[in-house]
Design a protein around this motif. Sequence first.
Motif: not given
Length: 613
Positions: A325, A412, A420-421, A492, A517, A559
Amino acid sequence: MTTATGVIVPTDTTEKLKSLRTLMADPSYNIDAYIIPSEDAHQSEYIGKCDKRRTFISGFTGSFGSAVVTQDTAIMFTDGRYVLQARAQMDTNWELLRIGVGSTITMADHLSTLKPGSRIGVDPSLISYAEAKNIQNKIKKNNCELVPISTNLVDIMWADKPELPKDEIFFLKLEFSGISLQEKLIKVREMIKKHGATGLVVAGLDQIAWLFNLRGSDIDNNPLFYSYAIVTDDKVSLFVEKEKLAEEAVHNLKGVEIFPYTDIFDHLKLLSKSSEDIKIITDSVCSWAIVEAIGTENIVEEYSPITVLKLTKNSTELDGMRNSHIRDGVASVKFYSWLERELVENNMSLKISESEAADKLLEFVMEQKNAVGKSFATISSVGPNAAVIHYSPTKGSDSLIDLNKIYLVDAGFQYLDGTTDMTRTWHFGTPTAWEKECYTRVLKGFIKIDDLVFPSGTTGYVLDPIARMSLWEAGIDFRHNTGHGVGSFLNVHEGPIGIGVKPYFNDFGLEAGMVVTNEPGYYEDGNFGARIENVCIIVDKETPHNYGGTKYLTLESVSLCPIQTKLIMPSLMEPREMEWLNNYHKLVWEKLSPHLEKGSYEYEWLSRNTASI
């Protein structure tokens, strides 16, 4: 399809539906209705090109939705995320029913209203056993029958249907996975015994990739490969085309029996006859066809031990998530600073399209160490397109980024050490007061979740309303979950944990080491959308007291990218929320600035956009 001017033209499905109905009436099948699910044989959310049967028959490309065709009707069932997209992509042959809202009926409810005695066909390998049972229970009151048809009727019509991919499957080194296959098998077998079972059939592609420390590329943006597996006390069998396995992958599969992908059903039938005490764990992604091969009397319906084990990341995976990230954040800063410079300073407004911007972001990502590719199709959306929750631009027919409209990017990426997203919402001109109010209320919900301290074992179902409170105060809301689980160089969207009101979010409490998330939003059809999203690791939280020995948890945002302050309405923000934002921006600066050249445009951009307010 879309025209060169960006207008979506619905797919003409008249002839396809005519052909399908002719097959349905054929005495070989003799069915009154036919179900075309969106999933593949592994109940995957994202599917390979060879499995996009529902898209072929309807023109609708969204990742969620099922079709039901009779001799007189064609109905698409989808949820609020895809209503606008489905309406635009499907022609007048199709009726759209939104599920999950108010009193709208489900697909199973609809099937129960068909004429008495109707035969309803479905490919048994494409529908989960749980959903098959649900439909059977619904339709029996009307004396209807769910009929398994092993020959897929859409495949018969699909002349140029893509073949199964033949791409290489590679071994994910322990420096990324953290735990060997042998160590994982010990834990899996312990859980199999706890359930009173003798074995486990594995149909989930992410489960197989995790267990065997293998990754592939059979499905776009997902490092997966078509396969099945069986685990018993003394054997491990992997069903995959052996020629796809890289040499290192084969070397690390010592002790694993390898069989062709399609042999799974024959092996399950033999296994079911091998002993009177056979009990095989099947989970929600096991198809009706798999359960029929085992025999319903021989199954134990539980979450797969692999699903449970991979929810909590090991220390290597967690370190990888944090490190990937940082690199992802560096790429994002380079992208957003480039975009702002092009749009504003170089006076190139209205000359960068949504897809061109998405391509540029990918270019910056692929410069980073361990980058593999996207984890889903990038949502690069301006103005009204940002109101389409899962919008994805089409090159040549997408919109141009406009200084006077909100621009939302949800992107992402896959790295060898993490997935990642992240979503950020920007306005490069002057936002309206209403846009600022909506954005600020989204941000307040985002901060409330990120800043929350909660007891270990609390479910995401319980946490979801906290993200919506500020929005509710204004009488607005959003039609998606507040958050989802995230895999480690895997899917994801990793279930079954998440933050939302889906019933299964109550099945597992949140624990330290899980990854979710945080992504509240607001969407105004035809106008704009706003969403802010970070990937977060659930971590232990020291508290002054631990009532009853309770452990407490909080979220660690991994993030790293500025949250635009121009869109904030300060009068709506509480002092603690402003403190959170300033602390987050301080963290972003500390983590990312060492990786940027001092004095460069992106370095100065990061400095400006992380300044305290």
